[in-house]
Design an enzyme around this catalytic site. Structure first.
Site, PDB file in Angstrom:
ATOM      1  N   HIS A 131       0.721  -1.317  -0.084  1.00 17.69           N
ATOM      2  CA  HIS A 131      -0.036  -0.084   0.140  1.00 17.69           C
ATOM      3  C   HIS A 131       0.950   1.300   0.125  1.00 17.69           C
ATOM      4  O   HIS A 131       2.106   1.103   0.203  1.00 17.69           O
ATOM      5  CB  HIS A 131      -1.230   0.133   1.308  1.00 17.69           C
ATOM      6  CG  HIS A 131      -0.271   0.309   2.583  1.00 17.69           C
ATOM      7  ND1 HIS A 131      -0.122   1.409   3.013  1.00 17.69           N
ATOM      8  CD2 HIS A 131      -0.113  -0.525   3.504  1.00 17.69           C
ATOM      9  CE1 HIS A 131       0.332   1.443   4.052  1.00 17.69           C
ATOM     10  NE2 HIS A 131       0.310   0.127   4.681  1.00 17.69           N
TER      11      HIS A 131
ATOM     12  N   CYS B 290       3.483  -4.377   6.528  1.00 20.11           N
ATOM     13  CA  CYS B 290       3.083  -4.301   5.103  1.00 20.11           C
ATOM     14  C   CYS B 290       4.279  -3.793   4.382  1.00 20.11           C
ATOM     15  O   CYS B 290       5.276  -3.460   5.022  1.00 20.11           O
ATOM     16  CB  CYS B 290       2.303  -3.214   5.295  1.00 20.11           C
ATOM     17  SG  CYS B 290       0.378  -3.516   5.497  1.00 20.11           S
TER      18      CYS B 290
END
Length: 236
Positions: free
Chosen positions: A191, A206
């Site tokens: 992301h 992430c």
């Protein structure tokens, strides 16, 4: 009533996605991070020669006004705070990493560590903090710099698969947007972030990306595409 796989994946992404959000986008020389001053004020740092060599300056190990400005410009470009032109360990570690990323050129998989028999696959090299997309052995996009999980929240290695995508994902835990989220392992996802992908210490698992890179990944990947994560992030 039993939930459908897609609803289960959606709930899992909402609940777990926040767990890998970024930590504050500042890097300190030690202790509490400080705001960057408006001028170059630092003396000679322990990695002065390394910084001079990396920046193409005269390598004499002595800080000059021009050296300080060049080091500070690098610090500002890469989210290092305080940006005072001091060639300390944090600045040099980022320079060293950027040098390794640049050396990958257009052959990031030269060592053959990302599989070439999977069709389209998003490769994540934690050691060099790089990611790219390939179709078989053909480079499709990248490599691009990324920021993976910090110590204690490492991005998990191995062969994964994109299972849920959320273009404008919202973290209910941290109240923060995670644009172009593509989840591939529990709450871990590609992301976009605001700020620098080079800033320490890292995410909560992430794979953080610059917005333009995350947007391109969104256009190239789909549910079911493979993701291969390998290596070990320095400092984890």
């Amino acid at each position: 009533m039993t939930s459908s796989p897609s609803k289960t994946a959606r709930r899992l992404g909402v609940l777990l996605g926040a767990a890998c959000l970024t930590v504050p986008l500042t890097v300190a020389l030690g202790g509490t991070a400080q705001a960057a001053p408006s001028s170059c004020t630092a003396g000679t740092g322990p990695f002065q020669k390394n910084a001079e060599r990396f920046l193409g300056r005269t390598v004499d190990g002595r800080q000059s006004a021009a050296d300080c400005r060049a080091i500070r410009a690098f610090q500002l470009d890469h989210g290092i705070s305080p940006a005072i032109g001091y060639a300390g360990p944090v600045t040099w570690s980022v320079m060293d990493l950027v040098g390794k990323q640049r050396s990958a050129g257009d052959r990031p998989n030269a060592a053959g560590k990302c599989p070439v028999d999977k069709g389209r696959v998003a490769c994540v090299d934690l050691t060099r903090q790089l990611s790219w997309i390939q179709d078989g052995s053909r480079l499709k996009f990248g490599p691009v710099p990324i920021r993976s999980g910090r110590d204690g929240y490492e991005t998990r290695t191995g062969l994964k698969r994109v299972y849920w995508r959320s273009v404008d994902h919202w973290s209910t835990l941290y109240k923060v947007r995670m644009p172009y989220s593509q989840f591939f392992d529990g709450g871990q996802a590609f992301h976009a972030i605001d700020g620098s992908v080079w800033s320490a210490p890292g995410s909560h698992g992430c794979v953080n990306m610059r917005r333009a890179d995350a947007k391109k990944y969104w256009s190239l990947l789909k549910n079911g595409d493979d993701v291969y994560v390998y290596g070990s992030k320095p400092g984890t």
